[in-house]
Write a protein that holds these residues in place. Structure first.
Motif, PDB file in Angstrom:
ATOM      1  N   PRO A   1       0.816  -1.229   0.000  1.00 18.35           N
ATOM      2  CA  PRO A   1       0.000   0.000   0.000  1.00 18.35           C
ATOM      3  C   PRO A   1       0.845   1.273   0.000  1.00 18.35           C
ATOM      4  O   PRO A   1       0.526   2.235  -0.719  1.00 18.35           O
ATOM      5  CB  PRO A   1      -0.831  -0.125   1.277  1.00 18.35           C
ATOM      6  N   LYS A   2       1.919   1.294   0.770  1.00 18.72           N
ATOM      7  CA  LYS A   2       2.773   2.484   0.827  1.00 18.72           C
ATOM      8  C   LYS A   2       3.499   2.703  -0.490  1.00 18.72           C
ATOM      9  O   LYS A   2       3.595   3.835  -0.986  1.00 18.72           O
ATOM     10  CB  LYS A   2       3.785   2.337   1.959  1.00 18.72           C
ATOM     11  N   LEU A   3       3.980   1.604  -1.088  1.00 16.20           N
ATOM     12  CA  LEU A   3       4.685   1.734  -2.363  1.00 16.20           C
ATOM     13  C   LEU A   3       3.769   2.264  -3.456  1.00 16.20           C
ATOM     14  O   LEU A   3       4.138   3.147  -4.233  1.00 16.20           O
ATOM     15  CB  LEU A   3       5.251   0.374  -2.780  1.00 16.20           C
ATOM     16  N   LEU A   4       2.557   1.723  -3.528  1.00 18.95           N
ATOM     17  CA  LEU A   4       1.625   2.152  -4.571  1.00 18.95           C
ATOM     18  C   LEU A   4       1.210   3.613  -4.369  1.00 18.95           C
ATOM     19  O   LEU A   4       1.053   4.360  -5.340  1.00 18.95           O
ATOM     20  CB  LEU A   4       0.398   1.240  -4.586  1.00 18.95           C
ATOM     21  N   ARG A   5       1.036   4.006  -3.116  1.00 20.70           N
ATOM     22  CA  ARG A   5       0.672   5.406  -2.847  1.00 20.70           C
ATOM     23  C   ARG A   5       1.783   6.342  -3.308  1.00 20.70           C
ATOM     24  O   ARG A   5       1.516   7.364  -3.969  1.00 20.70           O
ATOM     25  CB  ARG A   5       0.393   5.590  -1.357  1.00 20.70           C
ATOM     26  N   LEU A   6       3.026   6.011  -2.986  1.00 20.80           N
ATOM     27  CA  LEU A   6       4.152   6.860  -3.371  1.00 20.80           C
ATOM     28  C   LEU A   6       4.321   6.900  -4.894  1.00 20.80           C
ATOM     29  O   LEU A   6       4.617   7.951  -5.472  1.00 20.80           O
ATOM     30  CB  LEU A   6       5.434   6.344  -2.724  1.00 20.80           C
TER      31      LEU A   6
ATOM     32  N   ASP B   1      14.840 -14.783 -16.297  1.00 20.22           N
ATOM     33  CA  ASP B   1      14.818 -13.347 -16.555  1.00 20.22           C
ATOM     34  C   ASP B   1      15.393 -12.598 -15.354  1.00 20.22           C
ATOM     35  O   ASP B   1      16.244 -13.106 -14.651  1.00 20.22           O
ATOM     36  CB  ASP B   1      13.399 -12.903 -16.898  1.00 20.22           C
ATOM     37  N   HIS B   2      14.873 -11.407 -15.083  1.00 21.33           N
ATOM     38  CA  HIS B   2      15.526 -10.540 -14.104  1.00 21.33           C
ATOM     39  C   HIS B   2      14.835 -10.600 -12.747  1.00 21.33           C
ATOM     40  O   HIS B   2      13.617 -10.707 -12.658  1.00 21.33           O
ATOM     41  CB  HIS B   2      15.521  -9.096 -14.601  1.00 21.33           C
ATOM     42  N   LYS B   3      15.643 -10.527 -11.691  1.00 21.38           N
ATOM     43  CA  LYS B   3      15.109 -10.354 -10.339  1.00 21.38           C
ATOM     44  C   LYS B   3      16.078  -9.485  -9.545  1.00 21.38           C
ATOM     45  O   LYS B   3      17.288  -9.514  -9.768  1.00 21.38           O
ATOM     46  CB  LYS B   3      14.886 -11.697  -9.650  1.00 21.38           C
ATOM     47  N   GLU B   4      15.519  -8.693  -8.640  1.00 24.41           N
ATOM     48  CA  GLU B   4      16.328  -7.774  -7.843  1.00 24.41           C
ATOM     49  C   GLU B   4      15.982  -7.963  -6.366  1.00 24.41           C
ATOM     50  O   GLU B   4      14.807  -8.029  -6.001  1.00 24.41           O
ATOM     51  CB  GLU B   4      16.064  -6.324  -8.269  1.00 24.41           C
ATOM     52  N   LEU B   5      17.018  -8.039  -5.535  1.00 24.04           N
ATOM     53  CA  LEU B   5      16.819  -8.227  -4.104  1.00 24.04           C
ATOM     54  C   LEU B   5      16.286  -6.938  -3.471  1.00 24.04           C
ATOM     55  O   LEU B   5      16.869  -5.865  -3.638  1.00 24.04           O
ATOM     56  CB  LEU B   5      18.141  -8.620  -3.445  1.00 24.04           C
ATOM     57  N   LEU B   6      15.174  -7.048  -2.754  1.00 24.31           N
ATOM     58  CA  LEU B   6      14.598  -5.893  -2.061  1.00 24.31           C
ATOM     59  C   LEU B   6      15.089  -5.810  -0.616  1.00 24.31           C
ATOM     60  O   LEU B   6      15.442  -4.747  -0.132  1.00 24.31           O
ATOM     61  CB  LEU B   6      13.070  -5.969  -2.091  1.00 24.31           C
ATOM     62  N   TYR B   7      15.080  -6.948   0.079  1.00 20.58           N
ATOM     63  CA  TYR B   7      15.609  -6.971   1.440  1.00 20.58           C
ATOM     64  C   TYR B   7      15.750  -8.420   1.909  1.00 20.58           C
ATOM     65  O   TYR B   7      15.242  -9.351   1.283  1.00 20.58           O
ATOM     66  CB  TYR B   7      14.723  -6.178   2.417  1.00 20.58           C
ATOM     67  N   GLU B   8      16.457  -8.567   3.007  1.00 25.02           N
ATOM     68  CA  GLU B   8      16.687  -9.864   3.610  1.00 25.02           C
ATOM     69  C   GLU B   8      16.321  -9.764   5.084  1.00 25.02           C
ATOM     70  O   GLU B   8      16.600  -8.757   5.731  1.00 25.02           O
ATOM     71  CB  GLU B   8      18.153 -10.263   3.437  1.00 25.02           C
ATOM     72  N   GLU B   9      15.685 -10.781   5.631  1.00 31.79           N
ATOM     73  CA  GLU B   9      15.263 -10.736   7.028  1.00 31.79           C
ATOM     74  C   GLU B   9      15.639 -12.037   7.737  1.00 31.79           C
ATOM     75  O   GLU B   9      15.672 -13.111   7.136  1.00 31.79           O
ATOM     76  CB  GLU B   9      13.755 -10.480   7.139  1.00 31.79           C
ATOM     77  N   ASP B  10      15.927 -11.918   9.033  1.00 29.76           N
ATOM     78  CA  ASP B  10      16.283 -13.079   9.832  1.00 29.76           C
ATOM     79  C   ASP B  10      15.046 -13.915  10.143  1.00 29.76           C
ATOM     80  O   ASP B  10      13.966 -13.370  10.418  1.00 29.76           O
ATOM     81  CB  ASP B  10      16.917 -12.647  11.159  1.00 29.76           C
ATOM     82  N   ILE B  11      15.211 -15.238  10.121  1.00 28.20           N
ATOM     83  CA  ILE B  11      14.196 -16.140  10.647  1.00 28.20           C
ATOM     84  C   ILE B  11      14.501 -16.320  12.123  1.00 28.20           C
ATOM     85  O   ILE B  11      15.654 -16.581  12.505  1.00 28.20           O
ATOM     86  CB  ILE B  11      14.207 -17.493   9.921  1.00 28.20           C
ATOM     87  N   CYS B  12      13.505 -16.168  12.966  1.00 26.30           N
ATOM     88  CA  CYS B  12      13.772 -16.140  14.400  1.00 26.30           C
ATOM     89  C   CYS B  12      12.675 -16.845  15.194  1.00 26.30           C
ATOM     90  O   CYS B  12      11.589 -17.136  14.678  1.00 26.30           O
ATOM     91  CB  CYS B  12      13.896 -14.691  14.877  1.00 26.30           C
ATOM     92  N   ILE B  13      12.997 -17.120  16.458  1.00 22.17           N
ATOM     93  CA  ILE B  13      11.990 -17.490  17.440  1.00 22.17           C
ATOM     94  C   ILE B  13      11.412 -16.195  17.985  1.00 22.17           C
ATOM     95  O   ILE B  13      12.147 -15.341  18.475  1.00 22.17           O
ATOM     96  CB  ILE B  13      12.593 -18.306  18.596  1.00 22.17           C
TER      97      ILE B  13
ATOM     98  N   ARG C   1      13.993   1.059  -7.207  1.00 23.49           N
ATOM     99  CA  ARG C   1      15.426   1.137  -6.954  1.00 23.49           C
ATOM    100  C   ARG C   1      15.807   2.349  -6.099  1.00 23.49           C
ATOM    101  O   ARG C   1      16.909   2.415  -5.563  1.00 23.49           O
ATOM    102  CB  ARG C   1      16.172   1.175  -8.288  1.00 23.49           C
ATOM    103  N   THR C   2      14.903   3.303  -5.975  1.00 25.10           N
ATOM    104  CA  THR C   2      15.171   4.503  -5.178  1.00 25.10           C
ATOM    105  C   THR C   2      14.599   4.383  -3.753  1.00 25.10           C
ATOM    106  O   THR C   2      14.782   5.313  -2.953  1.00 25.10           O
ATOM    107  CB  THR C   2      14.561   5.749  -5.842  1.00 25.10           C
ATOM    108  N   ILE C   3      13.906   3.285  -3.452  1.00 22.29           N
ATOM    109  CA  ILE C   3      13.194   3.142  -2.180  1.00 22.29           C
ATOM    110  C   ILE C   3      13.887   2.114  -1.295  1.00 22.29           C
ATOM    111  O   ILE C   3      14.283   1.042  -1.758  1.00 22.29           O
ATOM    112  CB  ILE C   3      11.733   2.707  -2.434  1.00 22.29           C
TER     113      ILE C   3
END
Length: 289
Positions: free
Chosen positions: A107-112, A154-166, A282-284
């Motif tokens: 929702p935030k991305l689409l609004r921006l 084809d193409h893919k771009e990493l947006l973020y990485e997050e830890d798996i946790c308890i 790419r700017t976010i």
């Protein structure tokens, strides 16, 4: 045939229910039924059979419904092509989004993006990452926001990485974890594989699962209320500082993480709206949203 006829057949084929199809298309049931009868008269065949609950397609009806889907797809592509020829960022961007990303980021991305390009519209499909991957393969969407690594030429771009946790409402020790109440939630097969592989490399006994919920957001609320712990991505509970998060690690000591990617077909970049959205992403700092 009119475009609406193709839409009616496609909606009926997807829902197998006249009421649901009419609601999806913002039509009255008598109008939809009348159009189906007109199509049956035109082609001289029976298209659907009414059951006690819903409808089923005849073989002839199924052939026509699949043709309707093809015609609608071609209509979308020609509209995109004509819009693109105007050299402006306009039209409808079709995106497939994993459930967590859809709730917390999209929702935030689409609004921006719409603030920057007010003439764009969006068609957003949500579900498990595996389903969004299939949607992308079938060209049902321009871009897929997907958790995990899938085979992709084809193409893919990493947006973020997050830890798996308890994620736990109380302190615990690793040795007592199998006895503590665990909350599980529905997720895609890749996340299940991460959780199960870690668990059975560290414990011989099964986890003590006493609550099973449909969504990770519901699971989070259960943790907040002290009903048990869960194994999940840390971004789910990032805002709740009272929840104790303990990252999982491989035997090597490396943290167990899960990546979220933006997948798209290279030829989609020929569309102004897709190219603009990819450049915008790419700017976010998506993880910070």
């Amino acid at each position: 045939m009119k475009l609406q006829d193709w839409e009616i057949l496609d909606a009926l084929f997807a829902t197998e229910n006249i009421t649901q199809a009419a609601r999806r298309l913002f039509l009255s049931q008598p109008t939809l039924t009348s159009r189906i009868r007109s199509l049956e008269d035109y082609y001289g065949v029976t298209l659907i059979i009414r059951k006690q609950r819903g409808i089923t397609f005849t073989p002839e009806g199924e052939v026509l419904a699949r043709h309707a889907r093809k015609m609608l797809s071609e209509q979308v592509h020609i509209e995109e092509k004509l819009s693109n020829m105007k050299q402006q960022v306009a039209g409808t961007l079709r995106v497939g989004v994993s459930n967590f990303f859809a709730l917390n980021k999209m929702p935030k991305l689409l609004r921006l993006f719409k603030q920057k390009y007010p003439n764009v519209e969006f068609q957003v499909i949500t579900g498990w990452s595996s389903e969004m991957y299939r949607r992308l393969l079938n060209h049902d969407v321009h871009i897929g926001f997907i958790k995990g690594d899938y085979s992709w030429k084809d193409h893919k771009e990493l947006l973020y990485e997050e830890d798996i946790c308890i994620a736990s409402p109380w302190e615990f020790t690793w040795s007592t974890l199998p006895q503590l109440p665990r909350i599980d939630y529905n997720t895609d097969e890749k996340m299940w594989a991460i959780i199960d592989n870690w668990w059975y490399k560290n414990y011989k006994q099964h986890p003590n699962i006493n609550i099973q919920v449909n969504q990770v957001e519901t699971c989070k609320e259960m943790i907040i209320n002290g009903l048990g712990y869960a194994i999940l991505a840390n971004l789910v509970v990032r805002e709740h500082t009272d929840i104790i998060t303990t990252p999982l690690h491989y035997p090597s000591g490396e943290a167990i993480t899960r990546k979220t990617w933006m997948y798209y077909h290279d030829d989609s970049l020929q569309l102004n709206i897709v190219r603009a959205f990819v450049n915008f992403l790419r700017t976010i700092d998506v993880k910070a949203l």
